[in-house]
Design an enzyme around this catalytic site. Structure first.
Site, PDB file in Angstrom:
ATOM      1  N   CYS A 161      64.235  53.321   5.564  1.00 26.35           N
ATOM      2  CA  CYS A 161      64.694  52.016   5.118  1.00 26.35           C
ATOM      3  C   CYS A 161      64.384  50.986   6.205  1.00 26.35           C
ATOM      4  O   CYS A 161      64.741  51.175   7.371  1.00 26.35           O
ATOM      5  CB  CYS A 161      66.197  52.074   4.843  1.00 26.35           C
ATOM      6  SG  CYS A 161      66.991  50.460   4.664  1.00 26.35           S
ATOM      7  N   GLU A 162      63.714  49.918   5.842  1.00 27.61           N
ATOM      8  CA  GLU A 162      63.330  48.928   6.845  1.00 27.61           C
ATOM      9  C   GLU A 162      64.505  48.082   7.331  1.00 27.61           C
ATOM     10  O   GLU A 162      64.382  47.372   8.321  1.00 27.61           O
ATOM     11  CB  GLU A 162      62.232  48.021   6.303  1.00 27.61           C
ATOM     12  CG  GLU A 162      62.660  47.096   5.184  1.00 27.61           C
ATOM     13  CD  GLU A 162      61.515  46.220   4.695  1.00 27.61           C
ATOM     14  OE1 GLU A 162      61.800  45.106   4.248  1.00 27.61           O
ATOM     15  OE2 GLU A 162      60.341  46.650   4.761  1.00 27.61           O
ATOM     16  N   HIS A 163      65.647  48.158   6.652  1.00 25.56           N
ATOM     17  CA  HIS A 163      66.807  47.356   7.046  1.00 25.56           C
ATOM     18  C   HIS A 163      67.625  48.006   8.159  1.00 25.56           C
ATOM     19  O   HIS A 163      68.166  47.315   9.016  1.00 25.56           O
ATOM     20  CB  HIS A 163      67.708  47.105   5.833  1.00 25.56           C
ATOM     21  CG  HIS A 163      67.024  46.371   4.731  1.00 25.56           C
ATOM     22  ND1 HIS A 163      67.282  46.608   3.402  1.00 25.56           N
ATOM     23  CD2 HIS A 163      66.076  45.409   4.755  1.00 25.56           C
ATOM     24  CE1 HIS A 163      66.534  45.820   2.649  1.00 25.56           C
ATOM     25  NE2 HIS A 163      65.785  45.085   3.453  1.00 25.56           N
ATOM     26  N   HIS A 164      67.704  49.362   8.135  1.00 22.92           N
ATOM     27  CA  HIS A 164      68.532  50.050   9.123  1.00 22.92           C
ATOM     28  C   HIS A 164      67.790  51.156   9.865  1.00 22.92           C
ATOM     29  O   HIS A 164      68.357  51.804  10.745  1.00 22.92           O
ATOM     30  CB  HIS A 164      69.768  50.659   8.441  1.00 22.92           C
ATOM     31  CG  HIS A 164      70.634  49.659   7.748  1.00 22.92           C
ATOM     32  ND1 HIS A 164      70.566  49.428   6.394  1.00 22.92           N
ATOM     33  CD2 HIS A 164      71.581  48.815   8.227  1.00 22.92           C
ATOM     34  CE1 HIS A 164      71.437  48.487   6.056  1.00 22.92           C
ATOM     35  NE2 HIS A 164      72.059  48.096   7.142  1.00 22.92           N
ATOM     36  N   GLN A 211      62.778  50.730  -1.499  1.00 26.12           N
ATOM     37  CA  GLN A 211      62.344  51.568  -2.613  1.00 26.12           C
ATOM     38  C   GLN A 211      61.631  50.772  -3.699  1.00 26.12           C
ATOM     39  O   GLN A 211      60.676  51.254  -4.311  1.00 26.12           O
ATOM     40  CB  GLN A 211      63.547  52.310  -3.201  1.00 26.12           C
ATOM     41  CG  GLN A 211      63.186  53.315  -4.279  1.00 26.12           C
ATOM     42  CD  GLN A 211      64.366  54.133  -4.738  1.00 26.12           C
ATOM     43  OE1 GLN A 211      65.268  54.424  -3.950  1.00 26.12           O
ATOM     44  NE2 GLN A 211      64.391  54.506  -6.006  1.00 26.12           N
ATOM     45  N   CYS A 236      71.522  54.913   4.338  1.00 28.31           N
ATOM     46  CA  CYS A 236      72.244  53.702   4.732  1.00 28.31           C
ATOM     47  C   CYS A 236      73.485  53.489   3.858  1.00 28.31           C
ATOM     48  O   CYS A 236      74.391  52.737   4.232  1.00 28.31           O
ATOM     49  CB  CYS A 236      71.331  52.473   4.663  1.00 28.31           C
ATOM     50  SG  CYS A 236      70.615  52.160   3.040  1.00 28.31           S
ATOM     51  N   HIS A 296      69.853  57.161  -0.340  1.00 29.35           N
ATOM     52  CA  HIS A 296      69.672  56.322   0.849  1.00 29.35           C
ATOM     53  C   HIS A 296      70.775  56.600   1.869  1.00 29.35           C
ATOM     54  O   HIS A 296      71.956  56.413   1.581  1.00 29.35           O
ATOM     55  CB  HIS A 296      69.694  54.843   0.445  1.00 29.35           C
ATOM     56  CG  HIS A 296      68.497  54.426  -0.350  1.00 29.35           C
ATOM     57  ND1 HIS A 296      67.538  53.565   0.142  1.00 29.35           N
ATOM     58  CD2 HIS A 296      68.091  54.760  -1.605  1.00 29.35           C
ATOM     59  CE1 HIS A 296      66.593  53.381  -0.777  1.00 29.35           C
ATOM     60  NE2 HIS A 296      66.917  54.093  -1.847  1.00 29.35           N
TER      61      HIS A 296
END
Length: 227
Positions: free
Chosen positions: A117-120, A158, A188, A186
């Protein structure tokens, strides 16, 4: 006799130039490979230092036995997790597209995928289901899994991953339709935040006839998602 001698000499000269060009090409390839290896090594060094800094800022002792090589191991792992940035669909599909008089649906389901995941920067993982309607061309089945691998081995969300896989297949094969569904969990949402252990995310992209024709779409979903 003189003519044959000249012809033979021309052949020798041509062979010589061919050998020189091949040698030059191989030399350039080696130089390019060496340059790429040097760049990778330099990047690895920078990532390793960054991980050392992160561990130190978290309050850890990076000199204790268990963490001595952790920054290096973590940096190598991160390079593997994101190796898709250095790969393209053209690289894997060049010799695997074949002319074939087949127009019925082709499905490859339950393709395992792992991404970050590019956010976390924590994993999400699951399965991809792919279908396409050939337009006189088919592709080696393993290549569909390779396309999933290329785009999942990047920092992702995703929704974008699903679209990139579908678009890559559509551009390469120019089929009558492409459908992609991804089911994933996920971390996250599991390890942090709302901490919902059993939540899963389903995304889909339908192109061509799968978008226009409800019957084609239903057939794909029925064949793919039935347990």
């Amino acid at each position: 006799m003189e003519y044959h001698h000249t012809s033979e000499m021309n052949g020798v000269v041509a062979d010589y130039h061919s050998m020189c060009n091949e040698s030059k090409h191989n030399g350039l390839c080696r130089e390019e490979k060496h340059s790429e290896d040097a760049a990778d090594s330099n990047n690895l060094c920078h990532i390793e230092k960054a991980y050392s800094t992160i561990l130190s800022e978290l309050g850890e002792d990076v000199d204790r036995e268990g963490l001595l090589r952790t920054p290096l191991r973590a940096s190598k792992a991160m390079q593997f997790f994101t190796k898709g940035y250095k790969e393209t669909t053209q690289d894997i599909l060049n010799d695997a597209i074949f002319d074939e008089d087949h127009e019925e649906m082709v499905i490859v389901k339950d393709i395992e995928l792992f991404s970050l995941c590019e956010h976390h920067l924590v994993p999400f993982y699951g399965k991809a289901h792919i279908a396409y309607l050939p337009n006189k061309k088919v592709v080696g089945l393993s290549k569909l899994a390779r396309i999933v691998e290329i785009y999942s081995r990047r920092l992702q969300v995703q929704e974008r991953l699903t679209k990139q896989i579908a678009s890559a297949i559509s551009e390469a094969l120019e089929p009558a339709g492409v459908a992609v569904v991804i089911e994933a969990a996920h971390m996250c949402m599991v390890m942090r935040g709302v901490q919902k252990m059993n939540a899963s995310t389903v995304t889909s992209v339908m192109l061509g006839r799968f978008y226009d024709d409800p019957k084609a779409r239903k057939a794909f979903l029925t064949l793919t998602l039935k347990k």
